[in-house]
Design an enzyme around this catalytic site. Structure first.
Site, PDB file in Angstrom:
ATOM      1  N   CYS B  87       0.834  -1.207   0.000  1.00  0.00           N
ATOM      2  CA  CYS B  87       0.000   0.000   0.000  1.00  0.00           C
ATOM      3  C   CYS B  87       0.868   1.256   0.000  1.00  0.00           C
ATOM      4  CB  CYS B  87      -0.988  -0.051   1.164  1.00  0.00           C
ATOM      5  SG  CYS B  87      -2.380   1.075   0.956  1.00  0.00           S
ATOM      6  N   HIS B 204      -3.531  -5.552   0.968  1.00  0.00           N
ATOM      7  CA  HIS B 204      -2.935  -5.844   2.281  1.00  0.00           C
ATOM      8  C   HIS B 204      -3.008  -7.336   2.624  1.00  0.00           C
ATOM      9  CE1 HIS B 204      -2.376  -1.710   3.847  1.00  0.00           C
ATOM     10  NE2 HIS B 204      -3.425  -1.412   3.102  1.00  0.00           N
ATOM     11  N   GLU B 206      -1.364  -8.881   4.777  1.00  0.00           N
ATOM     12  CA  GLU B 206      -1.192  -9.055   6.234  1.00  0.00           C
ATOM     13  C   GLU B 206      -2.513  -8.996   6.980  1.00  0.00           C
ATOM     14  OE1 GLU B 206      -0.593  -6.317   4.561  1.00  0.00           O
ATOM     15  OE2 GLU B 206      -0.825  -4.504   5.779  1.00  0.00           O
TER      16      GLU B 206
END
EC number: 6.3.5.3
Lengths: 79, 233
Positions: B87, B204, B206
């Site tokens: 990002c 993302h 994660e």
């Protein structure tokens, strides 16, 4: 010494902010607006008095940080 | 896996990243402040996390890209070290010259925060080893400027050299304008540098690593990195 660096999007680069402003101006009834492109202005106060040096420093600043030359043009002016 | 996570003022996704890395690699990552001029010895992976560094002023990532720590990251990358930018981290890598191109404002003007599907284009890289080529994964995005752009020649080179690793797609893996959420060139969601050791991606991974998150499709990216490093060791 005062200087101004103006950063504008290159021709052909999509400018959604300019488009949104253009739409808003039209809805406000501002006549004769064909298109709007948005840019940025940096007013910079320089400590030295050497014009050539100042110009070189501002070019450097614009190349390194103020503009991304992939999509933007810039113009340096000493005021 | 000894991971170093860069921390810039304003950044807010570094702990999500740390949590995911700890969960999958078993090692607590080290947080590295932007004013540092070196990375911890023995770093296996540098992560540039997401989240509004310096308030996204000037251009997203432009100020962070000039932070002192980035010189150390450039040296590290030049020596072949693995770098992952997510990002705002992707934006920082582009602004710092580690990856070509730039992230422009989303074509639809709006900030986009939702789950998207990504097609993993190849599985023979450190960043995609945990997936199969052509696999479709679901991960969240949250960005206002994720519209990848570069000059035509650069985009052609990225395609020709197989450097697009993740692409926005529909649930069945097809590439179309509707699934290209931000208008990115060639539906690009993630690219690597010419040496293949620096990845930048807008979504993302994660945030999809635990059951409680509702999806674990992001795990493959980190698991693949761990696997890659184990093999190299």
């Amino acid at each position: 010494m005062k200087a101004r660096v103006t950063v504008t999007l290159k021709t052909g680069i999509l400018d959604p902010q300019g488009k949104a402003i253009e739409g808003a101006l039209k809805s406000l009834g501002v006549d004769g607006v064909a298109s709007v492109r948005q840019g940025k202005v940096f007013d910079i106060e320089l400590a030295g008095a050497d014009k050539a040096k100042a110009e070189a420093a501002l070019q450097d600043a614009a190349d390194k940080l103020l503009a991304n030359t992939v999509i933007e043009n810039y113009r340096v002016e000493l005021l | 896996m000894k991971a170093a996570i860069l921390v810039f003022p304003g950044i807010n996704r570094e702990r999500d990243m740390a949590r995911a890395l700890k969960l999958i690699s078993g090692h607590e990552p080290v947080m590295v402040w932007h004013a540092e001029t070196s990375l911890p010895a023995g770093t296996d992976l540098v992560v540039v996390p997401g989240g509004f560094s310096y308030g996204d002023y000037l251009r997203c990532g432009a100020i962070a890209a000039r932070a002192p720590v980035m010189d150390a990251v450039r040296d590290y990358a030049a020596k072949g070290g693995l770098v992952l930018g997510v990002c705002n981290g992707f934006q920082i890598l582009c602004e710092s010259g580690l990856l070509p191109g730039i992230l422009m404002r989303n074509a639809g003007l709006k900030f986009i925060c939702k789950d998207v599907h990504l097609r993993v284009e190849r599985s023979d890289t450190p960043f995609t080893r945990g997936y199969n080529a052509g696999q479709v994964i679901r991960v969240p995005v949250a960005h206002g400027e994720g519209n990848y752009a570069a000059d035509a020649e650069t985009v052609k080179r990225l395609e020709g050299e197989g450097r697009v690793l993740y692409r926005y797609c529909s649930a069945d893996g097809s590439i179309d304008d509707i699934s290209n959420i931000n208008g990115a060139a060639q539906s690009i969601a993630g690219i690597v540098n010419d040496k293949g050791n620096v990845l930048g991606m807008m979504p993302h991974p994660e945030n999809h690593v635990e059951d409680i998150m509702g999806c674990t499709d992001g795990r493959g990216l980190f698991a693949g990195l761990v696997q890659h490093l184990d093999m190299a060791a």
